[in-house]
Design a protein around this motif. Structure first.
Motif, PDB file in Angstrom:
ATOM      1  N   TRP A   1      40.541  36.085  45.856  1.00  0.00           N
ATOM      2  CA  TRP A   1      40.902  37.402  44.630  1.00  0.00           C
ATOM      3  C   TRP A   1      40.999  36.993  43.198  1.00  0.00           C
ATOM      4  N   SER A   2      42.075  35.568  43.105  1.00  0.00           N
ATOM      5  CA  SER A   2      42.914  35.269  42.331  1.00  0.00           C
ATOM      6  C   SER A   2      41.298  34.345  41.487  1.00  0.00           C
ATOM      7  N   LEU A   3      40.450  33.996  42.501  1.00  0.00           N
ATOM      8  CA  LEU A   3      39.469  33.465  41.861  1.00  0.00           C
ATOM      9  C   LEU A   3      38.707  33.817  41.116  1.00  0.00           C
ATOM     10  N   MET A   4      37.966  34.703  42.412  1.00  0.00           N
ATOM     11  CA  MET A   4      37.089  35.742  41.075  1.00  0.00           C
ATOM     12  C   MET A   4      37.571  36.812  40.289  1.00  0.00           C
ATOM     13  N   THR A   5      38.763  37.059  39.621  1.00  0.00           N
ATOM     14  CA  THR A   5      39.976  37.035  38.737  1.00  0.00           C
ATOM     15  C   THR A   5      39.399  37.261  37.443  1.00  0.00           C
ATOM     16  N   ALA A   6      39.343  34.778  38.100  1.00  0.00           N
ATOM     17  CA  ALA A   6      39.038  33.985  36.653  1.00  0.00           C
ATOM     18  C   ALA A   6      38.049  33.695  35.572  1.00  0.00           C
ATOM     19  N   LEU A   7      37.109  33.458  36.932  1.00  0.00           N
ATOM     20  CA  LEU A   7      35.915  33.621  36.717  1.00  0.00           C
ATOM     21  C   LEU A   7      34.691  34.254  35.543  1.00  0.00           C
ATOM     22  N   PRO A   8      35.578  35.540  36.118  1.00  0.00           N
ATOM     23  CA  PRO A   8      34.729  36.297  34.334  1.00  0.00           C
ATOM     24  C   PRO A   8      34.816  36.120  33.194  1.00  0.00           C
ATOM     25  N   ALA A   9      36.469  35.004  33.226  1.00  0.00           N
ATOM     26  CA  ALA A   9      36.535  34.096  31.528  1.00  0.00           C
ATOM     27  C   ALA A   9      34.909  33.826  31.175  1.00  0.00           C
ATOM     28  N   LEU A  10      34.239  33.492  31.917  1.00  0.00           N
ATOM     29  CA  LEU A  10      32.544  32.341  31.936  1.00  0.00           C
ATOM     30  C   LEU A  10      31.682  32.883  31.954  1.00  0.00           C
ATOM     31  N   ALA A  11      31.404  34.105  31.941  1.00  0.00           N
ATOM     32  CA  ALA A  11      30.221  35.273  32.452  1.00  0.00           C
ATOM     33  C   ALA A  11      29.850  35.285  31.244  1.00  0.00           C
ATOM     34  N   SER A  12      28.920  35.170  31.367  1.00  0.00           N
ATOM     35  CA  SER A  12      27.480  35.492  29.846  1.00  0.00           C
ATOM     36  C   SER A  12      26.900  37.047  30.028  1.00  0.00           C
ATOM     37  N   SER A  13      26.755  37.730  30.882  1.00  0.00           N
ATOM     38  CA  SER A  13      26.326  38.629  31.070  1.00  0.00           C
ATOM     39  C   SER A  13      26.772  39.312  31.977  1.00  0.00           C
ATOM     40  N   VAL A  14      25.743  41.252  32.099  1.00  0.00           N
ATOM     41  CA  VAL A  14      26.381  42.524  32.991  1.00  0.00           C
ATOM     42  C   VAL A  14      26.908  41.728  34.333  1.00  0.00           C
ATOM     43  N   GLY A  15      25.224  41.517  34.945  1.00  0.00           N
ATOM     44  CA  GLY A  15      24.886  40.434  35.856  1.00  0.00           C
ATOM     45  C   GLY A  15      25.935  39.927  36.873  1.00  0.00           C
TER      46      GLY A  15
ATOM     47  N   ALA B   1      46.997  31.381  37.895  1.00  0.00           N
ATOM     48  CA  ALA B   1      48.672  32.461  38.426  1.00  0.00           C
ATOM     49  C   ALA B   1      48.525  32.691  39.629  1.00  0.00           C
ATOM     50  N   GLY B   2      47.684  33.375  40.002  1.00  0.00           N
ATOM     51  CA  GLY B   2      47.227  33.758  41.479  1.00  0.00           C
ATOM     52  C   GLY B   2      47.033  32.398  42.243  1.00  0.00           C
ATOM     53  N   MET B   3      45.725  31.877  41.920  1.00  0.00           N
ATOM     54  CA  MET B   3      45.875  30.639  42.642  1.00  0.00           C
ATOM     55  C   MET B   3      46.566  30.096  42.617  1.00  0.00           C
ATOM     56  N   ILE B   4      47.168  29.498  41.844  1.00  0.00           N
ATOM     57  CA  ILE B   4      49.213  28.681  41.606  1.00  0.00           C
ATOM     58  C   ILE B   4      49.916  29.992  43.231  1.00  0.00           C
ATOM     59  N   ARG B   5      49.651  31.318  42.866  1.00  0.00           N
ATOM     60  CA  ARG B   5      50.804  31.737  44.102  1.00  0.00           C
ATOM     61  C   ARG B   5      50.466  31.657  45.591  1.00  0.00           C
ATOM     62  N   ALA B   6      48.896  32.016  44.936  1.00  0.00           N
ATOM     63  CA  ALA B   6      48.226  32.072  46.865  1.00  0.00           C
ATOM     64  C   ALA B   6      48.157  30.656  47.406  1.00  0.00           C
ATOM     65  N   ARG B   7      48.266  30.032  46.673  1.00  0.00           N
ATOM     66  CA  ARG B   7      48.881  28.116  47.475  1.00  0.00           C
ATOM     67  C   ARG B   7      49.288  27.511  47.488  1.00  0.00           C
ATOM     68  N   VAL B   8      50.869  28.593  46.638  1.00  0.00           N
ATOM     69  CA  VAL B   8      51.997  27.825  47.356  1.00  0.00           C
ATOM     70  C   VAL B   8      52.571  29.025  48.377  1.00  0.00           C
ATOM     71  N   TRP B   9      52.420  30.245  48.660  1.00  0.00           N
ATOM     72  CA  TRP B   9      52.164  30.765  49.880  1.00  0.00           C
ATOM     73  C   TRP B   9      51.425  30.331  50.667  1.00  0.00           C
ATOM     74  N   SER B  10      50.816  30.437  51.057  1.00  0.00           N
ATOM     75  CA  SER B  10      49.879  29.498  52.387  1.00  0.00           C
ATOM     76  C   SER B  10      50.553  27.827  52.518  1.00  0.00           C
ATOM     77  N   VAL B  11      50.936  27.216  51.762  1.00  0.00           N
ATOM     78  CA  VAL B  11      51.613  26.142  52.317  1.00  0.00           C
ATOM     79  C   VAL B  11      53.313  26.714  52.196  1.00  0.00           C
ATOM     80  N   PHE B  12      54.133  27.649  52.020  1.00  0.00           N
ATOM     81  CA  PHE B  12      55.064  27.812  52.685  1.00  0.00           C
ATOM     82  C   PHE B  12      55.480  28.890  53.642  1.00  0.00           C
ATOM     83  N   TYR B  13      54.315  29.481  53.913  1.00  0.00           N
ATOM     84  CA  TYR B  13      54.851  30.826  54.898  1.00  0.00           C
ATOM     85  C   TYR B  13      54.437  30.253  56.106  1.00  0.00           C
TER      86      TYR B  13
END
Length: 156
Positions: free
Chosen positions: A41-55, A129-141
């Motif tokens: 989810w966080s990766l999909m949130t970050a990737l629009p920074a690289l998007a160049s089209s409506v599609g 930030a979300g990817m870091i949080r998800a990784r920390v959660w996965s390691v420690f939960y």
């Protein structure tokens, strides 16, 4: 019209995947589904920074919508397995309230980040930030059964 497509793409897929996303939690487990889902989810949130089209933006919003549905059921599963029955409603109320309090507290910072870095920078920073949080959660939960000192009575 283009903005409408981009903004609504999230809702289309999220609505369609609510039930399948919830069923996933029962199969591989909450740690994998919640951690992996939040990371994706966080990766999909970050990737629009690289998007160049409506599609591309619409596709990435579909991705956000695809990985978001298991989040709330995952939170509820964590609470159901980690809190006694008489405390679960309070725990769910606290985390549900914290979502909105966190958003209210972070909104001024997010506005400043967008003013300084633009919308692409904001998406990139919040996604990372979300990817870091998800990784920390996965390691420690760990579920209650994996903790030393949890009695059999507490696991019921």
């Amino acid at each position: 019209m283009e903005r409408g497509l981009i903004f609504s793409a999230f809702g289309w897929i999220s609505a369609a995947l609510q039930m399948p996303g919830s069923f996933l939690i029962d199969r591989p487990g909450v740690r994998l589904v919640c951690g992996g889902g939040r990371f994706s989810w966080s990766l999909m949130t970050a990737l629009p920074a690289l998007a160049s089209s409506v599609g591309a933006l619409s596709g990435l919003r579909l991705g956000v919508g695809a990985f978001e549905p298991p989040v709330t059921p995952s939170n509820n599963r964590v609470i159901a397995s980690g809190f006694p029955e008489q405390e679960r409603a309070s725990a769910i109320g606290i985390y549900s309230s914290a979502l909105f309090v966190g958003l209210a507290c972070m909104t001024p910072l997010l506005f400043h980040l967008q003013a300084a870095l633009g919308w692409r920078g904001l998406f990139l920073i919040t996604g990372i930030a979300g990817m870091i949080r998800a990784r920390v959660w996965s390691v420690f939960y760990r579920g209650p059964a994996q903790h030393n000192g949890v009695s059999a009575a507490e696991l019921r």
